[in-house]
Design a protein around this motif. Structure first.
Motif, PDB file in Angstrom:
ATOM      1  N   ARG A 133      72.997   2.470  12.267  1.00 28.21           N
ATOM      2  CA  ARG A 133      73.279   3.759  12.501  1.00 28.21           C
ATOM      3  C   ARG A 133      71.698   4.452  12.348  1.00 28.21           C
ATOM      4  N   LEU A 134      70.985   3.886  13.143  1.00 24.04           N
ATOM      5  CA  LEU A 134      69.716   4.439  13.439  1.00 24.04           C
ATOM      6  C   LEU A 134      69.399   5.459  14.620  1.00 24.04           C
ATOM      7  N   ARG A 135      68.459   6.173  14.651  1.00 24.36           N
ATOM      8  CA  ARG A 135      68.209   7.065  15.738  1.00 24.36           C
ATOM      9  C   ARG A 135      67.185   6.369  16.455  1.00 24.36           C
ATOM     10  N   VAL A 136      67.512   5.841  17.457  1.00 25.96           N
ATOM     11  CA  VAL A 136      66.689   4.897  18.271  1.00 25.96           C
ATOM     12  C   VAL A 136      66.311   5.346  19.574  1.00 25.96           C
ATOM     13  N   VAL A 137      65.144   5.095  20.049  1.00 21.71           N
ATOM     14  CA  VAL A 137      64.822   5.703  21.494  1.00 21.71           C
ATOM     15  C   VAL A 137      64.024   4.275  21.951  1.00 21.71           C
ATOM     16  N   LEU A 138      64.427   3.982  23.296  1.00 22.69           N
ATOM     17  CA  LEU A 138      63.662   2.876  23.676  1.00 22.69           C
ATOM     18  C   LEU A 138      62.752   3.399  25.006  1.00 22.69           C
ATOM     19  N   THR A 139      61.774   2.765  25.130  1.00 23.69           N
ATOM     20  CA  THR A 139      60.789   3.210  26.243  1.00 23.69           C
ATOM     21  C   THR A 139      60.379   2.194  27.104  1.00 23.69           C
ATOM     22  N   PRO A 140      61.137   1.712  27.859  1.00 25.03           N
ATOM     23  CA  PRO A 140      60.795   0.732  28.884  1.00 25.03           C
ATOM     24  C   PRO A 140      59.923   1.132  30.127  1.00 25.03           C
ATOM     25  N   ASN A 141      59.287   0.257  30.690  1.00 21.02           N
ATOM     26  CA  ASN A 141      59.179   0.249  31.948  1.00 21.02           C
ATOM     27  C   ASN A 141      60.278  -0.246  32.984  1.00 21.02           C
ATOM     28  N   VAL A 142      60.067  -0.307  34.331  1.00 21.96           N
ATOM     29  CA  VAL A 142      61.001  -1.229  34.970  1.00 21.96           C
ATOM     30  C   VAL A 142      61.330  -2.482  34.740  1.00 21.96           C
ATOM     31  N   THR A 143      60.035  -3.027  34.596  1.00 21.19           N
ATOM     32  CA  THR A 143      60.276  -4.657  34.325  1.00 21.19           C
ATOM     33  C   THR A 143      61.066  -4.943  33.076  1.00 21.19           C
ATOM     34  N   GLU A 144      60.743  -4.163  32.150  1.00 19.42           N
ATOM     35  CA  GLU A 144      61.383  -4.127  30.646  1.00 19.42           C
ATOM     36  C   GLU A 144      62.735  -3.834  30.638  1.00 19.42           C
ATOM     37  N   ALA A 145      63.143  -2.668  31.670  1.00 20.22           N
ATOM     38  CA  ALA A 145      64.420  -2.434  31.739  1.00 20.22           C
ATOM     39  C   ALA A 145      65.009  -3.562  32.336  1.00 20.22           C
ATOM     40  N   GLY A 146      64.522  -4.505  33.445  1.00 18.34           N
ATOM     41  CA  GLY A 146      65.243  -5.393  34.077  1.00 18.34           C
ATOM     42  C   GLY A 146      65.495  -6.521  32.986  1.00 18.34           C
TER      43      GLY A 146
END
Length: 295
Positions: A164-177
């Protein structure tokens, strides 16, 4: 689940969504503004931690702690005198070792926001590190996953399960893939679609090249970002700004929207002096506080 229409992130939208201030004006101490812990770096990339850490202070966090390889800790403590810096065990190649000390886990358990990933460079060690740190973080704390921490999540999606964490992901397109299990195959896809898919799959808020998405399908779009943000270290600054806002008490989607907007507009402010593609990530740092303060 149908997705919502994107809302454009504008100063007006942000003014109607004010950031938490902590204690009453004029009485807030540094603890009231939140503590950020940034974990990352390697022997050759301690600067990524510097960028993320200073960005979190510029975003209004009150206290900063940096955790990097032992061999770079002293230099970083001099470069960022505002921070408490601890050294971490490192591998022979200079990567942060996954078997982190109890002191780091204690700091993670006390922090209001933890940013993990800037400058890390060994996926196997990062998987071990990330699991241990996430186990130590308070349930109400904010977490930003960036760079190799996203790679670790793509290798083991269960790392966020049941938390139950307040999480934000900050990917670039490669990482999103990689997070979607489709490396190298999403380059031509719509960014909004990608961001929504990542948010739903990872059950976390995502900010991807100006698009912010939540697991529930809410979407915001920052439309002023330019090519100049595609420079080395720029993503570390974004991760740090978001972490600083989370430490102040912002919800994940609020921190992502405000952080994405501040990151883009800070680049705009630099363009007249350095051109659209001539400014450096460290120059963004000096614009963040002013940008946030002029909403």
């Amino acid at each position: 689940m149908p997705r919502s229409e994107p809302r454009t992130i504008t100063p007006g939208l942000l003014r109607d969504w004010p950031l938490p201030r902590g204690a009453k004006a004029g009485t807030a101490g540094k603890k009231d503004r939140g503590t950020v812990l940034v974990i990352g770096g390697s022997r050759s990339t301690p600067g990524a931690v510097l960028l993320a850490g200073v960005a979190s202070l510029r975003a209004g966090a009150g206290r900063l702690q940096l955790a990097v390889t032992e061999s770079t800790a002293t230099a970083l403590s001099i470069a960022v005198p505002e921070a408490a810096v601890i050294g971490l065990p490192e591998t022979k190649s200079g990567s942060v070792a996954g078997n982190v000390p109890k002191r780091l886990l204690d700091l993670a358990g006390e922090a209001d926001a933890v940013a993990i990933g800037p400058g890390l460079d060994d996926i196997d060690e990062t998987i071990t590190l990330l699991g241990a740190v996430l186990d130590a973080v308070r349930p109400d704390a904010g977490v930003v996953l960036d760079a190799y921490a996203l790679g670790a999540l793509s290798h083991d999606p269960r790392l966020l399960d049941g938390r139950r964490l307040r999480v934000v992901l900050t990917p670039n397109v490669t990482e999103a893939g990689y997070l979607l299990g489709r490396p190298g195959s999403i380059g031509g896809d719509d960014l909004t679609t990608i961001a929504v898919e990542v948010a739903r799959r990872c059950s976390a808020v995502v900010t991807l090249y100006g698009t912010v998405a939540t697991p529930g399908g809410d979407i915001w779009s920052e439309e002023s970002g330019d090519a100049g943000l595609g420079t080395s270290g720029s993503g570390d600054v974004l991760a740090g700004v978001v972490a600083g806002l989370l430490a102040r008490g912002a919800d994940p989607e609020q921190a992502a929207c405000w952080g994405t907007w501040a990151h883009a507009v800070s680049g705009q402010r630099l363009a007249p002096r350095h051109g659209r593609t001539g400014f450096l990530a460290r120059e963004l740092l000096d614009e963040v506080a002013y940008t946030l303060g002029t909403v």
